[in-house]
Design an enzyme around this catalytic site. Sequence first.
Site, PDB file in Angstrom:
ATOM      1  N   ASN A  11       0.805  -1.226   0.000  1.00 14.95           N
ATOM      2  CA  ASN A  11       0.000   0.000   0.000  1.00 14.95           C
ATOM      3  C   ASN A  11       0.840   1.279   0.000  1.00 14.95           C
ATOM      4  O   ASN A  11       0.299   2.367   0.120  1.00 14.95           O
ATOM      5  CB  ASN A  11      -0.957  -0.004   1.190  1.00 14.95           C
ATOM      6  CG  ASN A  11      -0.224  -0.038   2.522  1.00 14.95           C
ATOM      7  OD1 ASN A  11       0.955  -0.334   2.583  1.00 14.95           O
ATOM      8  ND2 ASN A  11      -0.940   0.246   3.593  1.00 14.95           N
ATOM      9  N   CYS A  12       2.143   1.168  -0.166  1.00 15.21           N
ATOM     10  CA  CYS A  12       3.044   2.321  -0.192  1.00 15.21           C
ATOM     11  C   CYS A  12       3.048   2.925  -1.595  1.00 15.21           C
ATOM     12  O   CYS A  12       3.353   2.243  -2.578  1.00 15.21           O
ATOM     13  CB  CYS A  12       4.451   1.878   0.203  1.00 15.21           C
ATOM     14  SG  CYS A  12       5.729   3.117  -0.026  1.00 15.21           S
ATOM     15  N   ASP A  13       2.712   4.204  -1.693  1.00 10.75           N
ATOM     16  CA  ASP A  13       2.653   4.870  -3.000  1.00 10.75           C
ATOM     17  C   ASP A  13       3.995   4.857  -3.723  1.00 10.75           C
ATOM     18  O   ASP A  13       4.050   4.655  -4.932  1.00 10.75           O
ATOM     19  CB  ASP A  13       2.164   6.309  -2.851  1.00 10.75           C
ATOM     20  CG  ASP A  13       0.688   6.392  -2.503  1.00 10.75           C
ATOM     21  OD1 ASP A  13      -0.050   5.413  -2.779  1.00 10.75           O
ATOM     22  OD2 ASP A  13       0.267   7.426  -1.951  1.00 10.75           O
ATOM     23  N   LYS A  16       4.603   1.448  -5.139  1.00  7.69           N
ATOM     24  CA  LYS A  16       3.749   1.239  -6.313  1.00  7.69           C
ATOM     25  C   LYS A  16       4.341   1.929  -7.537  1.00  7.69           C
ATOM     26  O   LYS A  16       4.378   1.354  -8.628  1.00  7.69           O
ATOM     27  CB  LYS A  16       2.342   1.782  -6.058  1.00  7.69           C
ATOM     28  CG  LYS A  16       1.523   0.961  -5.092  1.00  7.69           C
ATOM     29  CD  LYS A  16       0.172   1.623  -4.875  1.00  7.69           C
ATOM     30  CE  LYS A  16      -0.606   0.984  -3.755  1.00  7.69           C
ATOM     31  NZ  LYS A  16      -1.877   1.677  -3.505  1.00  7.69           N
TER      32      LYS A  16
END
Length: 114
Positions: A11-13, A16
């Site tokens: 879930n880390c931008d 990603k």
Amino acid sequence: MATLTLYGLKNCDTCKKAMNALDKDGHCVTLVDIRAEADLETKVPMWLKALGPDTLVNKRSTTWRNLTTHEKSQVEQGEAEALLIANPTLIKRPVIETGADVYAGWTKDVQAVF
């Protein structure tokens, strides 16, 4: 293209962005969740040796801000290993292993390598 292992959080931008860019460039990337799947007792000492605590420790993170003054001083004195193992979100993400080299973060310098 190279086979890469990316240590980060799903879930880390930033993780990603790195995954998407590396996939787009044709790299075969394996994501390893730094909290649930990574063998930090083995990896952290290797990463510290390759990168040093100034690069590996994320001093902009909430985890860093919540550390005590004593814990922060441990990092400054080069004793970051136990703290990083106990607090995986303190590790700057993503950590990318190429097999020969290790990179931390998704900065312009790291992006230029790939």
